[in-house]
Scaffold this active site. Structure first.
Site, PDB file in Angstrom:
ATOM      1  N   CYS A 170       0.820  -1.211   0.000  1.00  0.00           N
ATOM      2  CA  CYS A 170       0.000   0.000   0.000  1.00  0.00           C
ATOM      3  C   CYS A 170       0.854   1.260   0.000  1.00  0.00           C
ATOM      4  O   CYS A 170       1.142   1.846   1.054  1.00  0.00           O
ATOM      5  CB  CYS A 170      -0.967   0.029   1.176  1.00  0.00           C
ATOM      6  SG  CYS A 170      -2.140   1.407   1.055  1.00  0.00           S
ATOM      7  N   CYS A 353      -6.038   2.680  -4.216  1.00  0.00           N
ATOM      8  CA  CYS A 353      -5.464   3.211  -2.985  1.00  0.00           C
ATOM      9  C   CYS A 353      -6.322   4.375  -2.507  1.00  0.00           C
ATOM     10  O   CYS A 353      -6.178   5.496  -3.008  1.00  0.00           O
ATOM     11  CB  CYS A 353      -4.028   3.675  -3.232  1.00  0.00           C
ATOM     12  SG  CYS A 353      -3.182   4.213  -1.727  1.00  0.00           S
TER      13      CYS A 353
END
Length: 424
Positions: A170, A353
């Site tokens: 991430c 994201c």
């Protein structure tokens, strides 16, 4: 309680790793294959919803809100080997467990993920372990809790947030916790006494230009200083100093370093495959990731081996959303391989994201290596409350009840409906 003692045997499908990708694959194929045809190797008894660690670090969720028992997530038709895989031997269609036992398989899915390597930053392991050191990270469960305590203890000084050179889970997470920390400082009345710096290995704040432009506006509005092409190499706790390598335009250390004092230091570590994967030279690339066709997810060398998630060397960003897109491709292609048919599905590199920027707003970044691939029929680079609601209240239930259960293959169908059949 399910017994962890099982009869070691041959599996039609063996899955190494019980994270999002491994559980999703196990769930899909448990519904397709007979009882005990699918086996999964996973030593952990707890499973974490890692995207929630940002909220844990900000004190908006408890760690307990982000975890489940692994046994509750593994389908009843799947054999669970509560061991670690010690060695992969694809030449013999086998995996050796940490207790010395050997499992054999017809087909193998590698879903081991990647692990944070704090040890590659001098002084980081010790600083992270010490309570009250000011050094924290949301990249491990207990450290996410420590992050909340360190942010709450901050009163004044330099608050530094870092982004490494190399693969990371991430890529937006180091920014998310920074923006939430900024918001916490403002609510506590200490923001005027704080200087916030973001040190990143990248030449800009985010890898996708559309979202980088939006985030540039965010950091300017929040009075955050961006330091591009800088990589944390050492933490000197005795002087509360962070040492950074300065990188050149080619992405290599220039020989120059920067020393910066800190009161709070959030460390985002580079992430690497586990040794079990990286040491299997016949399966991996030079960086230790499973070498697969980026579209079919099939091993380039072994036709009965597939990889999914962070452990594969696909060029997408390493996020849970990427796993959802890969699961649909894996389902089609692995089934085809089992039936001796051509592989008919291609993973497009989709990842997402949701960038928390404070104020209960989110920039909902969705993209492939080629650029943005957005689901909603609006400009998702604009911070929106509706995107925050999706992140905060929808995505976690979707993970537990959709992704790990093998039902959620990403938003492709929704995107086509909302865009009247067009890809974007």
């Amino acid at each position: 309680m399910r017994s962890s003692v099982v009869q070691l045997a041959h599996a039609r499908l063996l899955i190494v790793g019980g994270g999002a990708g491994g559980l999703g694959a196990a769930s899909k194929f448990a519904r397709k294959l007979p009882q005990n045809s699918v086996a999964i190797i996973e030593p952990s008894e707890r499973h974490y919803y890692q995207p929630g660690f940002t909220f844990v670090g900000a004190g908006e969720l408890r760690l307990a809100d982000n975890q489940r028992n692994e046994e509750d997530l593994i389908p009843s038709k799947v054999k669970w080997y509560k061991n670690a895989a010690k060695r992969l031997v694809p030449e013999n269609n086998s995996v050796i467990l940490d207790n010395g036992d050997t499992l054999t398989y017809d087909y193998l899915v590698i879903a081991c993920g990647i692990q944070p390597r704090f040890d590659l930053i001098k002084g980081a392991p010790e600083a992270l372990q010490l309570e009250g050191s000011g050094v924290c990270s949301i990249y491990l469960p207990h450290l996410a809790e420590k992050t909340h305590r360190e942010i709450q203890a901050f009163k004044s000084g330099n608050a530094i947030f870092t982004f490494p050179a190399g693969p990371i889970k991430c890529a937006g997470a180091p920014q998310k916790i920074m923006y939430l920390a900024d918001e916490i400082f403002r609510k506590r009345g200490v923001r005027d006494a704080a200087k916030i710096d973001y040190y990143t290995s990248l030449p800009k704040i985010f890898g996708v230009e559309k979202y980088a432009q939006a985030l540039d506006k965010v950091v300017k509005a929040k009075d955050i200083t961006l330091h591009a092409r800088t990589v944390l190499k050492e933490i000197r706790l005795n002087t509360k100093s962070a040492i950074f390598d300065v990188y050149n335009a080619e992405g290599k250390p220039s020989g120059e370093t920067i020393e910066s004092k800190f009161t709070l230091l959030h460390v985002a570590p580079v992430c690497r495959p586990i040794a079990t994967v990286s040491e299997c030279s016949s399966l991996v690339d030079a960086a230790g990731f499973v070498d697969v066709d980026p579209e079919t997810l099939q091993s380039r060398k072994f036709t009965n081996v597939f990889a999914i998630g962070d452990t594969a060397n696909t060029p997408n960003a390493k996020t849970a959303a990427a796993v959802s897109g890969q699961l649909g491709t894996l389902e089609v292609n692995l089934k085809a391989a089992m039936n001796g048919k051509p592989l008919g599905s291609k993973y497009d590199g989709y990842a997402s994201c949701p960038l928390l920027v404070g104020g209960n707003k989110v920039i909902l970044a969705e993209f492939t290596p080629k650029g943005p691939l957005e689901t909603l029929p609006v400009n998702q680079a604009v911070p929106r409350s509706v995107s925050y609601l999706l992140k905060r209240y929808i995505m976690q239930p979707l993970y537990w009840h959709g992704l790990v259960k093998g039902y959620w293959n990403g938003p492709t169908t929704i995107r086509k409906i909302l865009h009247f059949g067009r890809s974007n």
